[in-house]
Scaffold this motif. Structure first.
Motif, PDB file in Angstrom:
ATOM      1  N   ASN A 129     -17.973  11.220  19.861  1.00  0.00           N
ATOM      2  CA  ASN A 129     -18.643  12.251  19.240  1.00  0.00           C
ATOM      3  C   ASN A 129     -18.223  13.620  19.843  1.00  0.00           C
ATOM      4  N   ILE A 130     -17.307  14.351  19.140  1.00  0.00           N
ATOM      5  CA  ILE A 130     -16.829  15.666  19.480  1.00  0.00           C
ATOM      6  C   ILE A 130     -17.052  16.719  18.517  1.00  0.00           C
ATOM      7  N   SER A 131     -18.085  16.318  17.557  1.00  0.00           N
ATOM      8  CA  SER A 131     -18.555  17.228  16.641  1.00  0.00           C
ATOM      9  C   SER A 131     -18.974  18.378  17.241  1.00  0.00           C
ATOM     10  N   GLY A 132     -18.446  19.547  16.346  1.00  0.00           N
ATOM     11  CA  GLY A 132     -18.919  20.881  16.859  1.00  0.00           C
ATOM     12  C   GLY A 132     -18.019  21.587  17.902  1.00  0.00           C
ATOM     13  N   LEU A 133     -17.259  20.753  18.554  1.00  0.00           N
ATOM     14  CA  LEU A 133     -16.408  21.316  19.586  1.00  0.00           C
ATOM     15  C   LEU A 133     -15.585  22.476  19.212  1.00  0.00           C
ATOM     16  N   ALA A 180      -8.397   3.482  22.426  1.00  0.00           N
ATOM     17  CA  ALA A 180      -8.729   2.386  21.221  1.00  0.00           C
ATOM     18  C   ALA A 180      -9.961   2.722  20.592  1.00  0.00           C
ATOM     19  N   PHE A 181     -10.039   3.945  20.273  1.00  0.00           N
ATOM     20  CA  PHE A 181     -11.314   4.666  19.422  1.00  0.00           C
ATOM     21  C   PHE A 181     -11.350   4.023  18.173  1.00  0.00           C
ATOM     22  N   LYS A 182     -12.411   3.844  17.560  1.00  0.00           N
ATOM     23  CA  LYS A 182     -12.402   3.191  16.142  1.00  0.00           C
ATOM     24  C   LYS A 182     -12.903   4.446  15.288  1.00  0.00           C
ATOM     25  N   VAL A 183     -13.969   4.989  15.696  1.00  0.00           N
ATOM     26  CA  VAL A 183     -14.724   6.260  15.168  1.00  0.00           C
ATOM     27  C   VAL A 183     -14.831   7.377  15.960  1.00  0.00           C
ATOM     28  N   ILE A 184     -14.143   8.523  15.451  1.00  0.00           N
ATOM     29  CA  ILE A 184     -14.225   9.926  16.048  1.00  0.00           C
ATOM     30  C   ILE A 184     -15.127  10.631  15.242  1.00  0.00           C
ATOM     31  N   ARG A 185     -16.275  11.083  15.629  1.00  0.00           N
ATOM     32  CA  ARG A 185     -17.073  11.911  14.820  1.00  0.00           C
ATOM     33  C   ARG A 185     -16.677  13.368  15.165  1.00  0.00           C
ATOM     34  N   CYS A 186     -16.355  14.086  14.342  1.00  0.00           N
ATOM     35  CA  CYS A 186     -15.920  15.516  14.506  1.00  0.00           C
ATOM     36  C   CYS A 186     -16.249  16.503  13.505  1.00  0.00           C
ATOM     37  N   LEU A 209     -16.657   2.405  28.645  1.00  0.00           N
ATOM     38  CA  LEU A 209     -17.697   3.345  27.939  1.00  0.00           C
ATOM     39  C   LEU A 209     -17.651   2.608  26.338  1.00  0.00           C
ATOM     40  N   THR A 210     -18.654   2.346  25.968  1.00  0.00           N
ATOM     41  CA  THR A 210     -18.587   1.980  24.636  1.00  0.00           C
ATOM     42  C   THR A 210     -18.727   3.232  23.620  1.00  0.00           C
ATOM     43  N   GLN A 211     -19.500   4.073  24.091  1.00  0.00           N
ATOM     44  CA  GLN A 211     -19.650   5.342  23.044  1.00  0.00           C
ATOM     45  C   GLN A 211     -19.665   6.523  24.108  1.00  0.00           C
ATOM     46  N   LEU A 212     -19.303   7.683  23.888  1.00  0.00           N
ATOM     47  CA  LEU A 212     -19.605   8.901  24.443  1.00  0.00           C
ATOM     48  C   LEU A 212     -19.674   9.952  23.706  1.00  0.00           C
ATOM     49  N   ASP A 213     -20.882  10.818  23.969  1.00  0.00           N
ATOM     50  CA  ASP A 213     -21.202  11.900  23.034  1.00  0.00           C
ATOM     51  C   ASP A 213     -21.162  13.291  23.753  1.00  0.00           C
ATOM     52  N   VAL A 214     -20.021  14.034  23.472  1.00  0.00           N
ATOM     53  CA  VAL A 214     -20.007  15.416  24.176  1.00  0.00           C
ATOM     54  C   VAL A 214     -20.256  16.413  23.227  1.00  0.00           C
ATOM     55  N   SER A 215     -20.689  16.201  22.201  1.00  0.00           N
ATOM     56  CA  SER A 215     -20.941  17.113  20.925  1.00  0.00           C
ATOM     57  C   SER A 215     -21.918  18.437  21.416  1.00  0.00           C
TER      58      SER A 215
END
Length: 288
Positions: free
Chosen positions: A194-198, A214-220, A163-169
């Motif tokens: 993207n785990i923003s708002g969890l 190997a994540f580069k960006v974690i949006r939180c 997976l190149t990206q995953l959004d579970v926000s």
């Protein structure tokens, strides 16, 4: 015995002789050498569970179950688990509104790349642990998932390393107790998680949540982490996060007087200014 061919061929032949039970038809499939099956002539409408439905079937590649009446199903646990050749399942329109148990649904099925659950109503779900544990998954849309009753998500996306990206926000994690290994063993580069708002404040375990990632960006943005020791969440020295991602995680830490540690790895700590490190230390956390 061994039956060759598809269930479609079998179903047409038995219609002339009389009805056949759903379980008998599935048993025929699992004992056959069939690779591509059309199952639209049978239905589990009188079944309560599809647990272990095709588990350990080493032949099946493509399954068409598009029109099944699954409105009474409460468990899909390991339904498609340990199927080393499975590539696709046509079940996008299934009614899963009464399913409480999705445990290990695709566990260790190592060739499936796309799972279409974008329209599923998961409002009754309680267990999603190991649900998508696969080392081949390349695309999944879980933006419609209702996880408000889920208590267990352990290893939900473990080994989803393509997976190149995953959004579970959109996930409601306010009742989740076990969030361990959810995103672990993503050995290939993932551009963004993207785990923003969890809200993870009720979690009692986050062990290995990010192990070998190997994540580069974690949006939180707005993430809320629990007041538990997180010295083993898996963000090791080799995990090269952006500074914004690291700071976002530190901002998610609660105030604590427990003397807990938060693991982000020495390389990530070295990227931070003293002021940024103080975000955690001023809350009573030790960075390791």
């Amino acid at each position: 015995g061994i039956v060759s061919g598809t269930i479609d061929t079998y179903a047409k032949s038995v219609m002339a002789l009389g009805d056949v039970s759903f379980r008998t038809a599935i048993d025929i499939v699992n004992k056959s050498d069939a690779k591509n099956v059309d199952l639209t002539m049978i239905s589990p409408k009188n079944e309560a569970s599809l647990e272990y439905l095709f588990r350990n079937n080493t032949n099946l590649i493509n399954i068409n179950a598009s029109n099944w009446d699954t409105s009474n199903i409460t468990s899909l646990s390991a339904a498609f688990a340990k199927m080393p050749n499975l590539k696709s399942v046509d079940f996008a329109d299934w009614d899963v509104s009464h399913v409480t148990d999705f445990y290990a649904m695709f566990d260790a099925s190592s060739k499936i790349e796309n799972i279409d659950v974008s329209k599923w109503d998961t409002s009754s779900a309680k267990n999603m642990s190991w649900m998508f544990n696969s080392n081949s998954l390349k695309h999944i849309d879980v933006s419609n998932f209702n996880t408000s009753k889920v208590t267990a998500m352990y290893a939900m996306f473990n080994r989803s390393c393509f997976l190149t990206q995953l959004d579970v926000s959109n996930f409601d994690t306010s009742n989740v107790l076990d969030f361990g290994a959810v995103f672990s063993r993503w050995s290939n580069a993932c551009e963004e998680l993207n785990i923003s708002g969890l809200n993870l404040e009720r979690c009692t375990s986050m062990k290995n949540t990010f192990l070998d990632t190997a994540f580069k960006v974690i949006r939180c943005d707005g993430l809320r982490l629990p007041n538990i020791d997180m010295s083993n969440i898996g963000l090791h020295t080799s995990t090269a996060l952006t500074v914004d991602s690291i700071v976002g995680l530190l901002n998610a830490l609660p105030q604590s007087d427990k003397g807990y540690s938060f693991q982000i790895g020495s390389n990530n700590i070295a990227k931070l200014s003293d002021e940024q490190k103080a975000i955690a230390t001023n809350k009573g956390w030790t960075l390791i």
